[in-house]
Design a protein around this motif. Structure first.
Motif, mmCIF file in Angstrom:
data_model
loop_
_atom_site.group_PDB
_atom_site.id
_atom_site.type_symbol
_atom_site.label_atom_id
_atom_site.label_comp_id
_atom_site.label_asym_id
_atom_site.label_seq_id
_atom_site.Cartn_x
_atom_site.Cartn_y
_atom_site.Cartn_z
ATOM 1 N N ARG A 108 0.738 -1.117 0.123
ATOM 2 C CA ARG A 108 0.155 0.011 -0.043
ATOM 3 C C ARG A 108 0.938 1.348 -0.106
ATOM 4 O O ARG A 108 0.638 2.128 -0.774
ATOM 5 C CB ARG A 108 -0.841 -0.057 1.278
ATOM 6 C CG ARG A 108 -1.912 1.271 1.164
ATOM 7 C CD ARG A 108 -2.904 0.904 2.333
ATOM 8 N NE ARG A 108 -2.384 0.741 3.531
ATOM 9 C CZ ARG A 108 -2.733 -0.448 4.194
ATOM 10 N NH1 ARG A 108 -3.387 -1.436 3.552
ATOM 11 N NH2 ARG A 108 -2.278 -0.540 5.244
ATOM 12 N N ARG A 109 2.105 1.348 0.666
ATOM 13 C CA ARG A 109 2.920 2.385 0.808
ATOM 14 C C ARG A 109 3.463 2.695 -0.668
ATOM 15 O O ARG A 109 3.654 3.672 -1.055
ATOM 16 C CB ARG A 109 4.173 2.184 2.197
ATOM 17 C CG ARG A 109 4.689 3.459 2.283
ATOM 18 C CD ARG A 109 5.767 3.171 3.367
ATOM 19 N NE ARG A 109 6.563 2.047 3.090
ATOM 20 C CZ ARG A 109 6.522 0.996 4.284
ATOM 21 N NH1 ARG A 109 5.842 0.986 5.008
ATOM 22 N NH2 ARG A 109 7.370 0.081 3.797
ATOM 23 N N MET A 110 4.053 1.557 -1.061
ATOM 24 C CA MET A 110 4.783 1.782 -2.434
ATOM 25 C C MET A 110 3.917 1.999 -3.445
ATOM 26 O O MET A 110 4.479 2.813 -4.461
ATOM 27 C CB MET A 110 5.486 0.376 -2.493
ATOM 28 C CG MET A 110 6.499 0.045 -1.393
ATOM 29 S SD MET A 110 7.937 -1.514 -1.990
ATOM 30 C CE MET A 110 6.297 -2.908 -2.021
ATOM 31 N N VAL A 140 -7.907 -1.626 3.338
ATOM 32 C CA VAL A 140 -7.463 -0.392 3.127
ATOM 33 C C VAL A 140 -6.994 -0.029 1.461
ATOM 34 O O VAL A 140 -6.979 1.253 0.892
ATOM 35 C CB VAL A 140 -6.635 0.304 4.195
ATOM 36 C CG1 VAL A 140 -6.341 1.593 3.903
ATOM 37 C CG2 VAL A 140 -7.213 0.061 5.542
ATOM 38 N N THR A 141 -6.078 -0.977 1.346
ATOM 39 C CA THR A 141 -5.317 -0.931 -0.042
ATOM 40 C C THR A 141 -6.508 -0.672 -1.072
ATOM 41 O O THR A 141 -6.279 0.145 -2.189
ATOM 42 C CB THR A 141 -4.546 -2.151 -0.203
ATOM 43 O OG1 THR A 141 -3.517 -2.489 0.863
ATOM 44 C CG2 THR A 141 -3.851 -2.198 -1.639
ATOM 45 N N LEU A 142 -7.592 -1.652 -1.162
ATOM 46 C CA LEU A 142 -8.465 -1.433 -2.191
ATOM 47 C C LEU A 142 -9.296 -0.148 -2.439
ATOM 48 O O LEU A 142 -9.438 0.522 -3.092
ATOM 49 C CB LEU A 142 -9.450 -2.766 -2.170
ATOM 50 C CG LEU A 142 -10.759 -2.665 -3.295
ATOM 51 C CD1 LEU A 142 -9.925 -2.779 -4.443
ATOM 52 C CD2 LEU A 142 -11.469 -3.957 -2.932
ATOM 53 N N SER A 143 -9.761 0.186 -0.933
ATOM 54 C CA SER A 143 -10.038 1.687 -0.988
ATOM 55 C C SER A 143 -9.427 2.705 -1.587
ATOM 56 O O SER A 143 -9.653 3.595 -2.303
ATOM 57 C CB SER A 143 -10.297 2.068 0.590
ATOM 58 O OG SER A 143 -11.126 0.953 1.233
ATOM 59 N N GLU A 149 -9.318 5.338 -8.756
ATOM 60 C CA GLU A 149 -9.766 5.348 -9.858
ATOM 61 C C GLU A 149 -10.621 6.656 -10.316
ATOM 62 O O GLU A 149 -11.023 6.657 -11.482
ATOM 63 C CB GLU A 149 -10.901 4.105 -9.657
ATOM 64 C CG GLU A 149 -12.015 3.780 -10.833
ATOM 65 C CD GLU A 149 -12.766 2.587 -9.991
ATOM 66 O OE1 GLU A 149 -13.416 1.931 -11.207
ATOM 67 O OE2 GLU A 149 -13.190 2.732 -9.109
ATOM 68 N N GLY A 150 -10.857 7.491 -9.477
ATOM 69 C CA GLY A 150 -11.455 8.725 -9.765
ATOM 70 C C GLY A 150 -10.516 9.329 -10.749
ATOM 71 O O GLY A 150 -11.146 10.325 -11.398
ATOM 72 N N SER A 151 -9.166 9.138 -10.772
ATOM 73 C CA SER A 151 -8.299 9.924 -11.565
ATOM 74 C C SER A 151 -8.379 9.264 -13.164
ATOM 75 O O SER A 151 -7.617 9.694 -13.765
ATOM 76 C CB SER A 151 -7.014 10.035 -10.952
ATOM 77 O OG SER A 151 -6.492 8.676 -10.901
ATOM 78 N N VAL A 157 -8.343 -6.764 -8.780
ATOM 79 C CA VAL A 157 -7.887 -7.286 -7.567
ATOM 80 C C VAL A 157 -8.500 -8.770 -7.334
ATOM 81 O O VAL A 157 -9.932 -8.452 -7.556
ATOM 82 C CB VAL A 157 -8.345 -6.437 -6.437
ATOM 83 C CG1 VAL A 157 -7.723 -6.675 -5.000
ATOM 84 C CG2 VAL A 157 -7.495 -4.985 -6.631
ATOM 85 N N GLY A 158 -7.933 -9.822 -6.777
ATOM 86 C CA GLY A 158 -8.634 -10.780 -6.405
ATOM 87 C C GLY A 158 -9.591 -10.852 -5.464
ATOM 88 O O GLY A 158 -9.476 -9.759 -4.606
#
Length: 172
Positions: A108-110, A140-143, A149-151, A157-158
């Motif tokens: 997520r950080r990367m 949280v990663t998916l969120s 996605e808005g951009s 994602v599995g």
């Protein structure tokens, strides 16, 4: 194997690389290098069916429980947790998980760093296609990816960890 380095040598090398990651030097150098290479490459050579793939994953590098930094993962065993994010064909970020960190936290950080330092400066957001396994499908990663996605970014994602997935598939 004749000529292969000993386990201790590999361990020290990975620890040194992990220290570079922690210092912030390696991530900055790596993102600048990837951005430069991508700027010099024809966009058509980078796209896969019109998308620019971004892939993140972690790997447990097996090792002794006695080594510093070793993690124990129930179904996988002991080792160092090495995480990577690829931007197209290039390794854009890498991270050795620290104490209390897992693949989700590191990736997520990367992903945020790669998005901020590589994808957005090159204006590839609308072509970005994030590819992640199901570990990232219900947290949280998916969120975070859905915010991007808005951009104009996209993701696959599995979902095999999600409880509703099985019920929905059964209905079909």
């Amino acid at each position: 194997l004749d000529g292969a380095p000993e386990e201790a040598t590999i361990w020290r090398s990975l620890k040194g690389l992990g220290a570079l990651v922690d210092s912030g030097v390696l991530p900055d150098i790596q993102s600048a290098w990837v951005r430069t290479v991508l700027e010099r490459t024809r966009l058509s050579d980078l796209l896969c069916h019109g998308f620019f793939p971004i892939f993140g994953d972690g790997s447990l590098l097996e090792g002794s429980r006695r080594r510093e930094g070793t993690k124990w993962i129930e179904e996988k065993g002991a080792g160092l947790l090495w995480n990577t994010v690829f931007a197209g064909p290039f390794l854009a970020a890498q991270c050795l998980a620290r104490e209390g960190e897992g693949e989700e936290t590191c990736v997520r950080r990367m992903l945020g760093d790669v998005m901020e330092k590589v994808i957005m400066p090159l204006r590839l957001e609308k072509r970005a296609l994030f590819l992640l396994d199901s570990l990232h499908g219900d947290n949280v990663t998916l969120s975070r990816i859905e915010e991007w996605e808005g951009s104009g970014s996209h993701y696959i994602v599995g979902a095999n960890k999600l409880k509703r997935t099985q019920a929905t598939l059964s209905e079909f």
